[in-house]
Write a protein that holds these residues in place. Structure first.
Motif, PDB file in Angstrom:
ATOM      1  N   GLU A 122       0.932  -1.161  -0.125  1.00 14.80           N
ATOM      2  CA  GLU A 122       0.040  -0.056   0.028  1.00 14.80           C
ATOM      3  C   GLU A 122       0.722   1.217  -0.029  1.00 14.80           C
ATOM      4  OE1 GLU A 122      -2.467  -0.469   3.462  1.00 14.80           O
ATOM      5  OE2 GLU A 122      -3.659  -1.908   2.257  1.00 14.80           O
ATOM      6  N   LYS A 123       1.802   1.225   0.884  1.00 11.53           N
ATOM      7  CA  LYS A 123       2.614   2.278   0.686  1.00 11.53           C
ATOM      8  C   LYS A 123       3.526   2.750  -0.469  1.00 11.53           C
ATOM      9  CE  LYS A 123       1.729   3.953   4.879  1.00 11.53           C
ATOM     10  NZ  LYS A 123       0.942   5.339   5.194  1.00 11.53           N
ATOM     11  N   ALA A 124       4.014   1.602  -1.101  1.00  9.60           N
ATOM     12  CA  ALA A 124       4.706   1.712  -2.289  1.00  9.60           C
ATOM     13  C   ALA A 124       3.813   2.247  -3.114  1.00  9.60           C
ATOM     14  CB  ALA A 124       4.953   0.394  -2.579  1.00  9.60           C
ATOM     15  N   ASP A 125       2.477   1.979  -3.349  1.00 14.37           N
ATOM     16  CA  ASP A 125       1.784   2.587  -4.421  1.00 14.37           C
ATOM     17  C   ASP A 125       1.452   3.862  -4.066  1.00 14.37           C
ATOM     18  OD1 ASP A 125       0.061   2.262  -6.769  1.00 14.37           O
ATOM     19  OD2 ASP A 125      -1.617   1.998  -5.728  1.00 14.37           O
ATOM     20  N   TYR A 126       1.100   4.207  -2.952  1.00 14.59           N
ATOM     21  CA  TYR A 126       0.883   5.656  -2.517  1.00 14.59           C
ATOM     22  C   TYR A 126       2.161   6.510  -2.430  1.00 14.59           C
ATOM     23  CZ  TYR A 126       0.827   9.565   0.800  1.00 14.59           C
ATOM     24  OH  TYR A 126       0.682  10.862   1.303  1.00 14.59           O
ATOM     25  N   TYR A 127       3.280   6.159  -2.137  1.00 17.26           N
ATOM     26  CA  TYR A 127       4.571   6.922  -2.270  1.00 17.26           C
ATOM     27  C   TYR A 127       5.165   7.218  -3.877  1.00 17.26           C
ATOM     28  CZ  TYR A 127       5.327   7.784   2.724  1.00 17.26           C
ATOM     29  OH  TYR A 127       5.184   8.007   4.067  1.00 17.26           O
ATOM     30  N   ASP A 128       4.963   6.225  -4.579  1.00 20.00           N
ATOM     31  CA  ASP A 128       5.523   6.353  -6.068  1.00 20.00           C
ATOM     32  C   ASP A 128       4.701   7.713  -6.693  1.00 20.00           C
ATOM     33  OD1 ASP A 128       3.248   5.099  -6.664  1.00 20.00           O
ATOM     34  OD2 ASP A 128       3.950   3.732  -7.938  1.00 20.00           O
ATOM     35  N   ASN A 129       3.558   7.867  -6.228  1.00 21.82           N
ATOM     36  CA  ASN A 129       2.722   8.897  -6.881  1.00 21.82           C
ATOM     37  C   ASN A 129       3.011  10.104  -6.496  1.00 21.82           C
ATOM     38  OD1 ASN A 129       1.198   7.402  -8.837  1.00 21.82           O
ATOM     39  ND2 ASN A 129      -0.175   7.035  -7.129  1.00 21.82           N
ATOM     40  N   VAL A 130       3.102  10.148  -4.837  1.00 20.58           N
ATOM     41  CA  VAL A 130       3.801  11.407  -4.133  1.00 20.58           C
ATOM     42  C   VAL A 130       5.102  11.963  -4.722  1.00 20.58           C
ATOM     43  CG1 VAL A 130       4.398  12.286  -2.139  1.00 20.58           C
ATOM     44  CG2 VAL A 130       2.462  10.940  -1.900  1.00 20.58           C
ATOM     45  N   LEU A 131       5.927  11.002  -4.904  1.00 22.31           N
ATOM     46  CA  LEU A 131       7.309  11.288  -5.260  1.00 22.31           C
ATOM     47  C   LEU A 131       7.218  11.970  -6.828  1.00 22.31           C
ATOM     48  CD1 LEU A 131       9.318   8.157  -4.200  1.00 22.31           C
ATOM     49  CD2 LEU A 131       9.505  10.422  -3.022  1.00 22.31           C
ATOM     50  N   VAL A 132       6.570  11.184  -7.627  1.00 24.50           N
ATOM     51  CA  VAL A 132       6.488  12.061  -9.029  1.00 24.50           C
ATOM     52  C   VAL A 132       5.798  13.303  -8.901  1.00 24.50           C
ATOM     53  CG1 VAL A 132       5.487  11.419 -11.195  1.00 24.50           C
ATOM     54  CG2 VAL A 132       6.816   9.580  -9.897  1.00 24.50           C
ATOM     55  N   GLU A 133       4.586  13.127  -8.382  1.00 27.13           N
ATOM     56  CA  GLU A 133       3.657  14.530  -8.402  1.00 27.13           C
ATOM     57  C   GLU A 133       4.190  15.665  -7.794  1.00 27.13           C
ATOM     58  OE1 GLU A 133      -0.129  12.761  -7.646  1.00 27.13           O
ATOM     59  OE2 GLU A 133      -0.115  11.656  -9.135  1.00 27.13           O
ATOM     60  N   GLN A 134       4.546  15.405  -6.496  1.00 28.00           N
ATOM     61  CA  GLN A 134       4.969  16.571  -5.487  1.00 28.00           C
ATOM     62  C   GLN A 134       6.541  16.860  -5.782  1.00 28.00           C
ATOM     63  OE1 GLN A 134       3.551  16.055  -1.521  1.00 28.00           O
ATOM     64  NE2 GLN A 134       1.543  15.161  -2.423  1.00 28.00           N
ATOM     65  N   PHE A 135       7.338  16.042  -6.243  1.00 28.38           N
ATOM     66  CA  PHE A 135       8.833  16.174  -5.959  1.00 28.38           C
ATOM     67  C   PHE A 135       9.766  16.065  -7.193  1.00 28.38           C
ATOM     68  CE2 PHE A 135       7.504  14.983  -1.454  1.00 28.38           C
ATOM     69  CZ  PHE A 135       8.160  16.383  -0.990  1.00 28.38           C
ATOM     70  N   GLY A 136       8.818  15.829  -8.594  1.00 29.27           N
ATOM     71  CA  GLY A 136       9.565  15.732  -9.753  1.00 29.27           C
ATOM     72  C   GLY A 136      10.336  14.347  -9.962  1.00 29.27           C
ATOM     73  N   ALA A 137      10.152  13.370  -9.075  1.00 25.35           N
ATOM     74  CA  ALA A 137      10.864  12.204  -9.462  1.00 25.35           C
ATOM     75  C   ALA A 137      10.253  11.618 -10.796  1.00 25.35           C
ATOM     76  CB  ALA A 137      10.391  11.082  -8.378  1.00 25.35           C
ATOM     77  N   LEU A 138      11.063  10.695 -11.282  1.00 23.31           N
ATOM     78  CA  LEU A 138      10.501  10.418 -12.742  1.00 23.31           C
ATOM     79  C   LEU A 138      10.179   8.825 -12.728  1.00 23.31           C
ATOM     80  CD1 LEU A 138      13.902  11.614 -14.374  1.00 23.31           C
ATOM     81  CD2 LEU A 138      11.631  12.529 -14.502  1.00 23.31           C
ATOM     82  N   TRP A 139       9.135   8.423 -13.596  1.00 24.36           N
ATOM     83  CA  TRP A 139       8.703   6.900 -13.621  1.00 24.36           C
ATOM     84  C   TRP A 139       9.986   6.297 -14.275  1.00 24.36           C
ATOM     85  CZ3 TRP A 139       4.914   5.976 -10.605  1.00 24.36           C
ATOM     86  CH2 TRP A 139       3.851   6.876 -10.393  1.00 24.36           C
ATOM     87  N   LYS A 140      10.016   5.229 -13.981  1.00 26.71           N
ATOM     88  CA  LYS A 140      11.188   4.382 -14.420  1.00 26.71           C
ATOM     89  C   LYS A 140      11.143   4.476 -15.898  1.00 26.71           C
ATOM     90  CE  LYS A 140      13.346   1.183 -12.572  1.00 26.71           C
ATOM     91  NZ  LYS A 140      14.554   1.143 -11.881  1.00 26.71           N
ATOM     92  N   TYR A 141      10.133   4.268 -16.570  1.00 28.40           N
ATOM     93  CA  TYR A 141       9.859   4.077 -17.965  1.00 28.40           C
ATOM     94  C   TYR A 141      10.003   5.231 -18.698  1.00 28.40           C
ATOM     95  CZ  TYR A 141       4.963   5.568 -16.703  1.00 28.40           C
ATOM     96  OH  TYR A 141       4.027   6.274 -16.347  1.00 28.40           O
ATOM     97  N   GLU A 142      10.000   6.732 -17.788  1.00 26.60           N
ATOM     98  CA  GLU A 142      10.307   7.855 -18.479  1.00 26.60           C
ATOM     99  C   GLU A 142      11.816   8.337 -18.752  1.00 26.60           C
ATOM    100  OE1 GLU A 142       8.474  10.788 -16.146  1.00 26.60           O
ATOM    101  OE2 GLU A 142       6.411  10.225 -17.002  1.00 26.60           O
ATOM    102  N   ALA A 143      12.410   7.589 -17.734  1.00 29.64           N
ATOM    103  CA  ALA A 143      13.823   7.922 -17.856  1.00 29.64           C
ATOM    104  C   ALA A 143      14.926   7.524 -18.737  1.00 29.64           C
ATOM    105  CB  ALA A 143      14.395   7.568 -16.370  1.00 29.64           C
ATOM    106  N   GLY A 144      14.305   6.694 -19.598  1.00 32.78           N
ATOM    107  CA  GLY A 144      15.239   6.039 -20.934  1.00 32.78           C
ATOM    108  C   GLY A 144      15.299   7.033 -21.834  1.00 32.78           C
TER     109      GLY A 144
END
Length: 144
Positions: A122-144
């Motif tokens: 549950e936390k993994a599914d929550y935090y990945d969105n927070v990291l991308v949407e609020q902190f500009g992290a990149l989805w793994k498939y966008e980084a290539g």
């Protein structure tokens, strides 16, 4: 003909917990002591190291942003103080942001293990969105 794989011991317990959590164990199994779980957009790897008795769950959430990383580092460090039983880390080589769970097999029982794995998923599914949407992290498939 080869006999189908039958897990035993801790591997059996882990597979029972995954099945009770609604995952297809045969499709999740990467090896006798390794599994890959998809929870929303998060990919979680579970490994059991028989020699050490360590069970690890590592959720690869996203990649560090290309710039302005101070806010995301501060967020991850703050979360490590409040997210009980889980830990954030960074894989410096690949820039992966990882959320991890560690349990020793001698402390594993089905009820506790199910609760801990469910929390990781549950936390993994929550935090990945927070990291991308609020902190500009990149989805793994966008980084290539």
């Amino acid at each position: 003909t080869i006999a189908p794989y039958e897990p035993h011991g801790i591997s059996y317990t882990i597979e029972e917990m995954l099945a009770q959590s609604g995952y297809n164990v045969k499709l999740s199994r990467l090896g006798p002591n390794n599994w890959e779980i998809r929870q929303g957009s998060a990919k979680i790897y579970i490994s059991y190291h028989e020699k050490t008795g360590l069970i690890e769950g590592d959720a690869y959430l996203a990649l560090l942003p290309r710039g302005n990383i101070k806010p995301i580092y501060e967020f991850l460090l703050r979360q490590n103080y409040v997210i009980e039983g889980l830990t954030f880390s960074i894989n410096p080589k690949g820039q992966d942001i990882i959320l991890s769970l560690m349990i020793y097999d001698r402390y594993l029982n089905t009820a506790t293990g199910m609760r801990l794995f469910k929390r990781l998923f549950e936390k993994a599914d929550y935090y990945d969105n927070v990291l991308v949407e609020q902190f500009g992290a990149l989805w793994k498939y966008e980084a290539g």
